[in-house]
Design a protein around this motif. Structure first.
Motif, PDB file in Angstrom:
ATOM      1  N   PHE A   1       0.502   3.367   2.747  1.00  0.00           N
ATOM      2  CA  PHE A   1       1.291   2.061   2.482  1.00  0.00           C
ATOM      3  C   PHE A   1       0.755   1.659   1.125  1.00  0.00           C
ATOM      4  CE2 PHE A   1       0.809   2.619   6.943  1.00  0.00           C
ATOM      5  CZ  PHE A   1       2.204   2.976   7.387  1.00  0.00           C
ATOM      6  N   LYS A   2       1.678   1.546   0.087  1.00  0.00           N
ATOM      7  CA  LYS A   2       1.239   0.782  -1.142  1.00  0.00           C
ATOM      8  C   LYS A   2       1.044  -0.490  -1.179  1.00  0.00           C
ATOM      9  CE  LYS A   2       1.768   4.902  -2.781  1.00  0.00           C
ATOM     10  NZ  LYS A   2       0.381   5.737  -3.116  1.00  0.00           N
ATOM     11  N   ASP A   3       1.714  -1.155  -0.141  1.00  0.00           N
ATOM     12  CA  ASP A   3       1.370  -2.586  -0.002  1.00  0.00           C
ATOM     13  C   ASP A   3       0.349  -3.275   1.234  1.00  0.00           C
ATOM     14  OD1 ASP A   3       3.004  -1.797   2.318  1.00  0.00           O
ATOM     15  OD2 ASP A   3       4.215  -3.458   2.438  1.00  0.00           O
ATOM     16  N   TYR A   4      -0.339  -2.279   1.505  1.00  0.00           N
ATOM     17  CA  TYR A   4      -1.562  -2.396   2.361  1.00  0.00           C
ATOM     18  C   TYR A   4      -2.639  -3.376   1.845  1.00  0.00           C
ATOM     19  CZ  TYR A   4      -4.569  -1.623   6.348  1.00  0.00           C
ATOM     20  OH  TYR A   4      -5.309  -1.629   7.315  1.00  0.00           O
ATOM     21  N   PRO A   5      -2.840  -4.510   2.755  1.00  0.00           N
ATOM     22  CA  PRO A   5      -3.630  -5.722   2.298  1.00  0.00           C
ATOM     23  C   PRO A   5      -5.130  -5.217   1.822  1.00  0.00           C
ATOM     24  CG  PRO A   5      -2.626  -6.051   4.336  1.00  0.00           C
ATOM     25  CD  PRO A   5      -2.334  -4.677   4.225  1.00  0.00           C
ATOM     26  N   LYS A   6      -5.245  -5.629   0.518  1.00  0.00           N
ATOM     27  CA  LYS A   6      -6.688  -5.148  -0.087  1.00  0.00           C
ATOM     28  C   LYS A   6      -7.702  -5.758   0.223  1.00  0.00           C
ATOM     29  CE  LYS A   6      -4.174  -3.791  -4.398  1.00  0.00           C
ATOM     30  NZ  LYS A   6      -2.854  -3.731  -3.881  1.00  0.00           N
ATOM     31  N   ASN A   7      -7.581  -6.765   0.810  1.00  0.00           N
ATOM     32  CA  ASN A   7      -8.682  -7.583   1.298  1.00  0.00           C
ATOM     33  C   ASN A   7      -9.280  -7.363   2.625  1.00  0.00           C
ATOM     34  OD1 ASN A   7      -6.652  -8.573   2.733  1.00  0.00           O
ATOM     35  ND2 ASN A   7      -7.547 -10.689   2.992  1.00  0.00           N
ATOM     36  N   ARG A   8      -8.804  -6.226   3.082  1.00  0.00           N
ATOM     37  CA  ARG A   8      -9.288  -5.730   4.624  1.00  0.00           C
ATOM     38  C   ARG A   8     -10.516  -4.825   4.506  1.00  0.00           C
ATOM     39  NH1 ARG A   8      -4.001  -4.291   8.390  1.00  0.00           N
ATOM     40  NH2 ARG A   8      -2.746  -6.390   8.252  1.00  0.00           N
ATOM     41  N   LYS A   9     -11.334  -4.748   5.483  1.00  0.00           N
ATOM     42  CA  LYS A   9     -12.370  -3.835   5.443  1.00  0.00           C
ATOM     43  C   LYS A   9     -12.178  -2.838   6.497  1.00  0.00           C
ATOM     44  CE  LYS A   9     -15.037  -6.125   2.451  1.00  0.00           C
ATOM     45  NZ  LYS A   9     -15.284  -5.376   1.024  1.00  0.00           N
ATOM     46  N   ALA A  10     -12.880  -1.894   6.690  1.00  0.00           N
ATOM     47  CA  ALA A  10     -12.578  -0.743   7.496  1.00  0.00           C
ATOM     48  C   ALA A  10     -12.894  -1.322   8.944  1.00  0.00           C
ATOM     49  CB  ALA A  10     -13.453   0.321   7.159  1.00  0.00           C
ATOM     50  N   MET A  11     -13.976  -1.611   9.304  1.00  0.00           N
ATOM     51  CA  MET A  11     -14.245  -1.733  10.639  1.00  0.00           C
ATOM     52  C   MET A  11     -15.095  -3.245  10.914  1.00  0.00           C
ATOM     53  SD  MET A  11     -16.522   0.685  13.025  1.00  0.00           S
ATOM     54  CE  MET A  11     -17.200  -0.073  14.566  1.00  0.00           C
TER      55      MET A  11
ATOM     56  N   ILE B   1     -13.324   4.425   8.587  1.00  0.00           N
ATOM     57  CA  ILE B   1     -13.235   4.761   7.300  1.00  0.00           C
ATOM     58  C   ILE B   1     -11.968   5.792   7.111  1.00  0.00           C
ATOM     59  CG2 ILE B   1     -14.144   6.144   5.359  1.00  0.00           C
ATOM     60  CD1 ILE B   1     -15.435   3.256   5.805  1.00  0.00           C
ATOM     61  N   LYS B   2     -11.856   6.652   7.787  1.00  0.00           N
ATOM     62  CA  LYS B   2     -10.682   7.791   7.742  1.00  0.00           C
ATOM     63  C   LYS B   2      -9.390   6.911   7.832  1.00  0.00           C
ATOM     64  CE  LYS B   2      -9.092  12.296   9.282  1.00  0.00           C
ATOM     65  NZ  LYS B   2      -9.203  13.292  10.238  1.00  0.00           N
ATOM     66  N   LYS B   3      -9.187   5.998   8.817  1.00  0.00           N
ATOM     67  CA  LYS B   3      -8.161   5.426   8.965  1.00  0.00           C
ATOM     68  C   LYS B   3      -7.604   4.322   7.878  1.00  0.00           C
ATOM     69  CE  LYS B   3      -7.539   5.698  13.984  1.00  0.00           C
ATOM     70  NZ  LYS B   3      -7.120   4.781  15.383  1.00  0.00           N
ATOM     71  N   HIS B   4      -8.790   3.696   7.744  1.00  0.00           N
ATOM     72  CA  HIS B   4      -8.533   2.889   6.580  1.00  0.00           C
ATOM     73  C   HIS B   4      -8.195   3.365   5.238  1.00  0.00           C
ATOM     74  CE1 HIS B   4      -9.570  -0.938   4.333  1.00  0.00           C
ATOM     75  NE2 HIS B   4     -10.182  -0.206   3.612  1.00  0.00           N
ATOM     76  N   LYS B   5      -8.637   4.691   4.694  1.00  0.00           N
ATOM     77  CA  LYS B   5      -8.165   5.370   3.585  1.00  0.00           C
ATOM     78  C   LYS B   5      -6.911   5.907   4.027  1.00  0.00           C
ATOM     79  CE  LYS B   5     -12.852   6.848   1.974  1.00  0.00           C
ATOM     80  NZ  LYS B   5     -13.546   7.959   1.860  1.00  0.00           N
ATOM     81  N   SER B   6      -6.413   6.275   4.996  1.00  0.00           N
ATOM     82  CA  SER B   6      -5.052   6.742   5.624  1.00  0.00           C
ATOM     83  C   SER B   6      -4.159   5.653   5.369  1.00  0.00           C
ATOM     84  CB  SER B   6      -4.883   7.299   6.800  1.00  0.00           C
ATOM     85  OG  SER B   6      -3.815   7.941   7.068  1.00  0.00           O
ATOM     86  N   TYR B   7      -4.487   4.391   5.774  1.00  0.00           N
ATOM     87  CA  TYR B   7      -3.395   3.333   5.515  1.00  0.00           C
ATOM     88  C   TYR B   7      -3.332   2.907   4.170  1.00  0.00           C
ATOM     89  CZ  TYR B   7      -3.743   1.862  10.401  1.00  0.00           C
ATOM     90  OH  TYR B   7      -3.545   1.735  11.892  1.00  0.00           O
ATOM     91  N   ARG B   8      -4.348   2.928   3.093  1.00  0.00           N
ATOM     92  CA  ARG B   8      -4.337   2.621   1.961  1.00  0.00           C
ATOM     93  C   ARG B   8      -3.605   3.626   1.025  1.00  0.00           C
ATOM     94  NH1 ARG B   8      -9.775  -0.268  -0.416  1.00  0.00           N
ATOM     95  NH2 ARG B   8      -8.235  -0.670  -1.856  1.00  0.00           N
ATOM     96  N   LYS B   9      -3.623   4.823   1.359  1.00  0.00           N
ATOM     97  CA  LYS B   9      -2.946   5.809   0.970  1.00  0.00           C
ATOM     98  C   LYS B   9      -1.483   5.846   1.062  1.00  0.00           C
ATOM     99  CE  LYS B   9      -3.049  10.801   0.061  1.00  0.00           C
ATOM    100  NZ  LYS B   9      -3.498  12.193   0.460  1.00  0.00           N
TER     101      LYS B   9
END
Length: 299
Positions: free
Chosen positions: A284-294, A274-282
């Motif tokens: 990288f503005k173009d981070y894929p929106k359809n990905r889940k955390a784990m 969850i922490k890494k997922h939020k960090s990626y999305r914050k």
């Protein structure tokens, strides 16, 4: 420009420090300058902040709007140990404990007995897992942070040494699971299905680690968006495959100790994901929106 370094500890005799440094200097250069004036505090022990914002290595002071005459807060993180060393210590515990319980059953359990097929396959699966982890630590992983506080090595090691080492080995290799016992009997199809799923998840986990390694050039802290096997569905497929590895061990052994280790490990990995997922999305503005955390399609 001239920078003042104030310690967050009020009783420090070495601070405040006055550092003269070029206007285009990096955080790494500033840490080296502090180290030259206070040799006890090597760069990995330093945590520098401005207005509670951490100054990350690899960036320039300008990126944090630091100007001539500004003051930076310093925190001593204490004696450090490399992440690589910590991982080697963590995984070494189970590598030692499992052979002891498996081969010295008469000394530990007070009786000689023949291991069941389930116990033998479980033993080789668990040993293969932790040997793989040691090899990955030495030859595959590239760490974004070089060190961690030394005191944390004891807390981190407990999870592996106690839960997946002593506790798991004692309950899996005991006489209650021996050849001829009802608890140790497993159908061949179940044994080999668990072993097959285990092998697939191990190879998948390794492949995701190689993908992550190739994103970061040696000696850098570069962060990029990972793509490819597993990453198209979740941000942390390595954690997902690790969960499948231990789920196969749990189903094979039917051991409460295995389920306990999986529950604790899954909870921690999910929090990290969850922490890494939020960090990626914050970041990288173009981070894929359809990905889940784990967990694919779920969380």
């Amino acid at each position: 420009m001239q920078i003042t370094i104030n310690s967050r500890s009020g009783n420090s005799q070495k601070f405040p420090l006055t550092i003269d440094i070029p206007a285009d200097a990096t955080v790494d250069q500033l840490k080296q300058a502090i180290y030259k004036k206070a040799s006890k505090y090597y760069p990995d022990r330093q945590r520098l902040t401005v207005n509670q914002q951490v100054l990350n290595e690899g960036k320039t002071l300008k990126e944090f709007n630091i100007k001539d005459g500004d003051t930076i807060s310093f925190k001593d993180l204490g004696p450090q140990i490399s992440w690589r060393t910590v991982f080697c210590i963590e995984y070494f515990g189970p590598i030692v404990f499992h052979p002891i319980f498996y081969y010295f059953n008469s000394q530990i359990y007070g009786k000689e007995f023949e291991h069941s097929k389930m116990q033998t396959i479980a033993y080789y699966m668990i040993m293969a897992h932790f040997i793989k982890r040691e090899i990955e630590t030495l030859f595959v992983h590239r760490f974004s942070h070089g060190t961690m506080p030394f005191k944390n090595v004891f807390k981190n090691s407990f999870h592996y040494h106690a839960l997946s080492g002593l506790n798991l080995a004692y309950w899996v290799y005991g006489p209650w699971n021996a050849a001829g016992s009802l608890d140790g009997k497993r159908e061949d199809w179940l044994i080999w299905t668990c072993a097959g799923v285990f092998a697939w998840a191990q190879v998948s986990n390794l492949y995701t680690h190689i993908i992550l390694r190739n994103l970061r050039p040696p000696g850098t802290r570069v962060r990029r968006i990972p793509y490819g096997y597993g990453f198209n569905l979740v941000s942390c497929p390595n954690y997902f495959f690790e969960t499948i590895v231990w789920l196969s061990v749990c189903i094979l052994t039917k051991s409460f100790a295995a389920w306990l280790f999986l529950a604790v490990g899954f909870t921690q990995m999910y929090l990290w994901a969850i922490k890494k997922h939020k960090s990626y999305r914050k970041e990288f503005k173009d981070y894929p929106k359809n990905r889940k955390a784990m967990i694919p399609f779920i969380a």
